[in-house]
Design a protein around this motif. Structure first.
Motif, PDB file in Angstrom:
ATOM      1  N   ASP A   1       0.831  -1.206   0.000  1.00 32.52           N
ATOM      2  CA  ASP A   1       0.000   0.000   0.000  1.00 32.52           C
ATOM      3  C   ASP A   1       0.867   1.259   0.000  1.00 32.52           C
ATOM      4  N   PHE A   2       1.988   1.184   0.712  1.00 32.22           N
ATOM      5  CA  PHE A   2       2.948   2.290   0.760  1.00 32.22           C
ATOM      6  C   PHE A   2       4.361   1.728   0.692  1.00 32.22           C
ATOM      7  N   THR A   3       5.236   2.430   0.005  1.00 32.34           N
ATOM      8  CA  THR A   3       6.648   2.066  -0.059  1.00 32.34           C
ATOM      9  C   THR A   3       7.468   3.204   0.547  1.00 32.34           C
ATOM     10  N   VAL A   4       8.359   2.835   1.447  1.00 31.28           N
ATOM     11  CA  VAL A   4       9.222   3.805   2.113  1.00 31.28           C
ATOM     12  C   VAL A   4      10.667   3.514   1.720  1.00 31.28           C
ATOM     13  N   GLU A   5      11.317   4.491   1.112  1.00 32.79           N
ATOM     14  CA  GLU A   5      12.736   4.347   0.796  1.00 32.79           C
ATOM     15  C   GLU A   5      13.536   4.661   2.054  1.00 32.79           C
ATOM     16  N   LYS A   6      14.422   3.750   2.440  1.00 34.84           N
ATOM     17  CA  LYS A   6      15.240   3.998   3.625  1.00 34.84           C
ATOM     18  C   LYS A   6      16.717   3.926   3.252  1.00 34.84           C
ATOM     19  N   VAL A   7      17.510   4.768   3.874  1.00 37.02           N
ATOM     20  CA  VAL A   7      18.927   4.877   3.526  1.00 37.02           C
ATOM     21  C   VAL A   7      19.836   4.356   4.632  1.00 37.02           C
ATOM     22  N   ALA A   8      19.232   3.908   5.740  1.00 37.76           N
ATOM     23  CA  ALA A   8      20.009   3.389   6.861  1.00 37.76           C
ATOM     24  C   ALA A   8      19.254   2.190   7.440  1.00 37.76           C
TER      25      ALA A   8
ATOM     26  N   VAL B   1       5.948  -6.428  12.442  1.00 38.99           N
ATOM     27  CA  VAL B   1       7.229  -6.216  11.761  1.00 38.99           C
ATOM     28  C   VAL B   1       7.894  -7.540  11.392  1.00 38.99           C
ATOM     29  N   GLY B   2       8.383  -7.591  10.152  1.00 40.21           N
ATOM     30  CA  GLY B   2       9.171  -8.735   9.689  1.00 40.21           C
ATOM     31  C   GLY B   2      10.172  -8.265   8.657  1.00 40.21           C
ATOM     32  N   GLY B   3      11.094  -9.137   8.258  1.00 41.02           N
ATOM     33  CA  GLY B   3      12.055  -8.778   7.225  1.00 41.02           C
ATOM     34  C   GLY B   3      13.476  -9.104   7.606  1.00 41.02           C
ATOM     35  N   ILE B   4      14.419  -8.382   6.997  1.00 41.99           N
ATOM     36  CA  ILE B   4      15.842  -8.651   7.214  1.00 41.99           C
ATOM     37  C   ILE B   4      16.602  -7.350   7.481  1.00 41.99           C
ATOM     38  N   VAL B   5      17.757  -7.527   8.145  1.00 40.98           N
ATOM     39  CA  VAL B   5      18.112  -8.671   8.956  1.00 40.98           C
ATOM     40  C   VAL B   5      17.663  -8.404  10.384  1.00 40.98           C
ATOM     41  N   THR B   6      17.456  -9.476  11.138  1.00 44.25           N
ATOM     42  CA  THR B   6      16.897  -9.332  12.480  1.00 44.25           C
ATOM     43  C   THR B   6      17.713  -8.373  13.330  1.00 44.25           C
ATOM     44  N   ASN B   7      19.027  -8.512  13.273  1.00 40.78           N
ATOM     45  CA  ASN B   7      19.915  -7.715  14.122  1.00 40.78           C
ATOM     46  C   ASN B   7      20.253  -6.348  13.526  1.00 40.78           C
ATOM     47  N   GLY B   8      19.767  -6.054  12.322  1.00 42.93           N
ATOM     48  CA  GLY B   8      20.058  -4.788  11.663  1.00 42.93           C
ATOM     49  C   GLY B   8      18.818  -3.937  11.505  1.00 42.93           C
ATOM     50  N   GLY B   9      18.268  -3.932  10.286  1.00 44.50           N
ATOM     51  CA  GLY B   9      17.116  -3.094   9.997  1.00 44.50           C
ATOM     52  C   GLY B   9      15.901  -3.396  10.848  1.00 44.50           C
ATOM     53  N   VAL B  10      15.667  -4.672  11.134  1.00 45.24           N
ATOM     54  CA  VAL B  10      14.500  -5.041  11.942  1.00 45.24           C
ATOM     55  C   VAL B  10      14.648  -4.516  13.363  1.00 45.24           C
TER      56      VAL B  10
ATOM     57  N   LYS C   1      23.024 -15.459  10.178  1.00 47.58           N
ATOM     58  CA  LYS C   1      23.430 -16.495  11.121  1.00 47.58           C
ATOM     59  C   LYS C   1      22.300 -16.724  12.122  1.00 47.58           C
ATOM     60  N   GLY C   2      21.933 -17.987  12.309  1.00 44.69           N
ATOM     61  CA  GLY C   2      20.817 -18.322  13.181  1.00 44.69           C
ATOM     62  C   GLY C   2      21.012 -17.913  14.624  1.00 44.69           C
ATOM     63  N   ASP C   3      22.241 -18.036  15.143  1.00 43.00           N
ATOM     64  CA  ASP C   3      22.460 -17.677  16.541  1.00 43.00           C
ATOM     65  C   ASP C   3      22.314 -16.172  16.767  1.00 43.00           C
ATOM     66  N   VAL C   4      22.683 -15.380  15.751  1.00 45.26           N
ATOM     67  CA  VAL C   4      22.514 -13.934  15.842  1.00 45.26           C
ATOM     68  C   VAL C   4      21.024 -13.582  15.851  1.00 45.26           C
ATOM     69  N   HIS C   5      20.253 -14.242  15.001  1.00 46.67           N
ATOM     70  CA  HIS C   5      18.797 -14.049  14.964  1.00 46.67           C
ATOM     71  C   HIS C   5      18.185 -14.359  16.327  1.00 46.67           C
ATOM     72  N   ASP C   6      18.542 -15.514  16.886  1.00 49.45           N
ATOM     73  CA  ASP C   6      17.965 -15.939  18.165  1.00 49.45           C
ATOM     74  C   ASP C   6      18.319 -14.968  19.288  1.00 49.45           C
ATOM     75  N   ALA C   7      19.574 -14.536  19.337  1.00 48.24           N
ATOM     76  CA  ALA C   7      20.003 -13.611  20.389  1.00 48.24           C
ATOM     77  C   ALA C   7      19.282 -12.275  20.273  1.00 48.24           C
TER      78      ALA C   7
END
Length: 200
Positions: A105-112, A135-144, A169-175
């Motif tokens: 419905d909406f697209t947001v351009e993000k630069v960080a 909220v969902g997407g990639i990566v868990t430890n970054g943009g999410v 990495k799965g362990d990074v996601h879990d942490a």
């Protein structure tokens, strides 16, 4: 949950990250958990939209400079030296939302990392009277993670899809899921569909 005051927000589910012919695919940078996300999230999107909710796609953007070479932060250039002219450029194939989830419905351009940083996301949420983000997407430890924390600072309720986000990495996601538990609700995609009122 009130569906018409709720939005699904996906982070960086774009061809340049996910498609074999995208920037990361060409560089051999992929992960099975990341590739599975669009199909996992689609039932949540379908249920929420059917119930009157909104779907917002936040898409990582490399702004083309003079001559088309992208403006890349030094740390990103070091981490991802394969990024080049045309990658994540607005309007291009790689920048586009994956076909499985398109259109938003909406697209947001993000630069960080954060979908709130110097974007129109907060304006859209206020204009649409949205008070809850799934909220969902990639990566868990970054943009999410950055987006969820920024939503928390703005008193926006979030529901993080535990199997609707992933890291390389799965362990990074879990942490990261554990660390975010203090600022967000965490649930599976199937349970989110039930919460919306649909059938998983």
């Amino acid at each position: 949950m009130t569906p018409n005051k709720t939005a699904l927000l996906t982070i960086d589910l774009q061809n340049d990250f996910l498609h074999p012919e995208g920037a990361y695919g060409r560089a051999g940078q992929s992960a099975e958990a990341i590739a599975a996300l669009p199909d996992r999230i689609k039932p949540v999107r379908d249920a929420l939209v059917a119930a009157g909710g909104t779907y917002i796609s936040a898409q990582f953007t490399l702004v083309p400079g003079r001559g088309g070479a992208p403006l890349i932060a030094p740390h990103l250039k070091t981490l991802r030296p394969f990024l080049t002219k045309g990658d994540f450029a607005p309007g291009g194939f790689g920048h586009a939302l994956t076909d499985t989830l398109a259109p938003a419905d909406f697209t947001v351009e993000k630069v960080a990392y954060s979908a709130f940083y110097q974007t129109r996301l907060e304006y859209i949420l206020r204009a649409m009277d949205i008070d809850t983000l799934i909220v969902g997407g990639i990566v868990t430890n970054g943009g999410v993670a950055s987006t969820v924390r920024d939503a928390h600072l703005r008193n926006i309720h979030t529901i993080l899809l535990s199997d609707g986000c992933a890291a390389f990495k799965g362990d990074v996601h879990d942490a990261t899921l554990i660390s975010l538990g203090s600022v967000t609700d965490v649930t599976t995609c199937a349970d989110a569909v039930k919460l919306i009122g649909g059938t998983p």
